[in-house]
Enzyme design. Structure first.
Site, PDB file in Angstrom:
ATOM      1  N   ASP A 198      35.177  47.636  21.719  1.00 30.28           N
ATOM      2  CA  ASP A 198      36.262  48.491  21.246  1.00 30.28           C
ATOM      3  C   ASP A 198      35.857  49.939  21.510  1.00 30.28           C
ATOM      4  O   ASP A 198      34.990  50.487  20.833  1.00 30.28           O
ATOM      5  CB  ASP A 198      36.480  48.236  19.748  1.00 30.28           C
ATOM      6  N   GLN A 201      37.114  54.773  19.590  1.00 23.96           N
ATOM      7  CA  GLN A 201      36.492  55.973  19.051  1.00 23.96           C
ATOM      8  C   GLN A 201      35.515  56.615  20.024  1.00 23.96           C
ATOM      9  O   GLN A 201      35.205  57.805  19.908  1.00 23.96           O
ATOM     10  CB  GLN A 201      35.766  55.639  17.739  1.00 23.96           C
ATOM     11  N   LYS A 224      43.806  58.665  21.078  1.00 23.18           N
ATOM     12  CA  LYS A 224      42.495  59.154  20.641  1.00 23.18           C
ATOM     13  C   LYS A 224      41.940  60.203  21.598  1.00 23.18           C
ATOM     14  O   LYS A 224      40.986  60.904  21.262  1.00 23.18           O
ATOM     15  CB  LYS A 224      41.485  58.007  20.550  1.00 23.18           C
ATOM     16  N   CYS A 362      40.393  51.620   7.523  1.00 26.58           N
ATOM     17  CA  CYS A 362      40.542  50.294   8.138  1.00 26.58           C
ATOM     18  C   CYS A 362      39.184  49.685   8.469  1.00 26.58           C
ATOM     19  O   CYS A 362      39.004  49.025   9.499  1.00 26.58           O
ATOM     20  CB  CYS A 362      41.419  50.356   9.385  1.00 26.58           C
TER      21      CYS A 362
END
Length: 404
Positions: A198, A201, A224, A362
């Site tokens: 993932d 970020q 992002k 989250c």
């Protein structure tokens, strides 16, 4: 050397006021701001060549198609994918993860094992739990440490020939921890497991090279990294994308349809059913152009300065605890002040024009690990300044005095 004041001129929103105070925007981990250069591309699309793609012979459709596919190539080149059809346009990171999880429903058997890290966003936990419910596979977890890092000794102990998939974020959205994904990928491949990273970020801070990483899947959200919401990408190695069945059925993803049988289109269209977010995809490419014009090495160096400055400044406040205090972090500080609920702190900071995120971000398992309801999260971008961090510091002190 970064010229922050010049860069800030590209972001008009940074000049607005909130509650009568100049806006200090420190919620970049949730959504970064969008520069004029990307907004102009969005306006240009709707003003000049708004049309559906791939299906039309008319000029507007061809122009939109060309720009959409050019954006795919920009994304391929940015992440160094071997082929442009290994880039699948999605609505964001969550969409990409669910696409892969759905595909593996056809490949896993009861008793197979999949591994997820304790530092994950819910979007990289829940789809795999659902996958286990559908297939009978077993979900295992890489534990975290008090420093907000992963327990790699336990990870190696959990890996086995039963492991089919490993999932991990590149950077923790809640703590900013940069995970050792190179080691995770190497160890997982040694037992024959595939790896999904993932990158939501990481993408604003780190220019990931998917070939150098040898990662099987890598997912990113445009919003992002100075792009629009509702757009993102899934990178997948061609061999894996060929194995996975389509996630959705509909137009565009087919080769031929009869009532007896449907055959599917080649990559990438096999996974891109229906009318896509055409403008979003084109704007995603423009956002990547913009960030590369600033330079990722420049961004990383400057954001690290901001992180160190903010860490040192906030650490002088009595009773303030920073979670995940390790040296290998992106520009995120998650903190609490003893006896003060993070929500209350966030409300007061907002009254002072300071935008931070509060809650569990989250990532509830992380909060449960620390036995807290959530944190105050300040996340920085290359258009932020040390003067804004000073305002945050003063705001936290003021809120502490009001709430203590």
């Amino acid at each position: 050397m970064i010229n922050v004041q010049e860069i800030r001129k590209d972001f008009p929103i940074l000049s607005r006021s909130v509650n009568g105070k100049p806006l200090v925007y420190f919620d970049n981990a949730a959504t970064s701001q969008t520069p004029n250069q990307v907004v102009d591309v969005i306006v240009d699309y709707y003003h000049n060549y708004n049309a559906n793609i791939h299906r039309g012979v008319h000029s507007l459709s061809q122009e939109a198609t060309d720009k959409y596919e050019a954006a795919r190539i920009k994304i391929q080149q940015h992440f160094n994918a071997a082929k442009s059809h290994e880039i699948i346009f999605t609505s964001g990171t969550t969409h990409g993860i669910n696409l892969v999880a759905n595909g593996f429903s056809a490949l896993l058997e009861k008793g197979d094992e999949i591994i997820v890290s304790a530092l994950e966003h819910h979007s990289n936990i829940v789809p795999w739990q659902m996958l286990c419910e559908r297939t009978g596979a077993v979900l295992k977890v890489i534990p975290m440490t008090e420093e907000g890092t992963l327990d790699m000794v336990t990870f190696e102990a959990v890996l086995s020939e039963k492991t089919k998939l490993v999932f991990c974020n590149h950077v923790s959205n809640a703590l900013g921890t940069i995970n050792p994904i190179e080691t995770i990928i190497e160890k997982a491949h040694a037992v024959g497991a595939a790896v999904l990273i993932d990158g939501a970020q990481a993408s604003p801070h780190i220019k990931a090279d998917v070939q150098a990483l040898d990662v099987d899947f890598y997912v990113v959200s445009a919003h992002k990294m100075c792009g629009p919401t509702g757009a993102g990408m899934l990178y997948g190695k061609e061999a894996w994308l060929q194995k996975l069945p389509p996630y959705q059925g509909g137009g565009e993803m087919i080769a031929e349809v009869t009532f007896e049988k449907t055959t599917y289109a080649d990559l990438p269209h096999k996974f891109e059913a229906g009318t896509p977010n055409i403008c979003g995809g084109i704007a995603f490419g423009a956002a990547i152009d913009y960030m590369n014009s600033v330079g990722f090495d420049t961004i990383a160096t400057y954001e690290d300065e901001l992180l160190q400055y903010a860490t040192e400044k906030l650490s002088t406040i009595a009773g303030l605890r920073i979670y995940g205090p390790n040296d290998h972090k992106a520009a995120v500080i998650s903190f609490n002040i003893e006896g003060i609920h993070p929500y209350d702190m966030g409300v007061i900071l907002d009254k002072l024009g300071i935008a931070v995120r509060t809650g569990h971000h989250c990532a509830q398992p992380i909060m449960d690990f620390y036995n807290i309801p959530g944190t105050v999260r300040a996340s920085f971008a290359f258009y932020n300044t040390k003067e804004e961090i000073d305002i945050l510091f003063e705001g936290v002190v003021r809120a502490k005095n009001m709430l203590s």
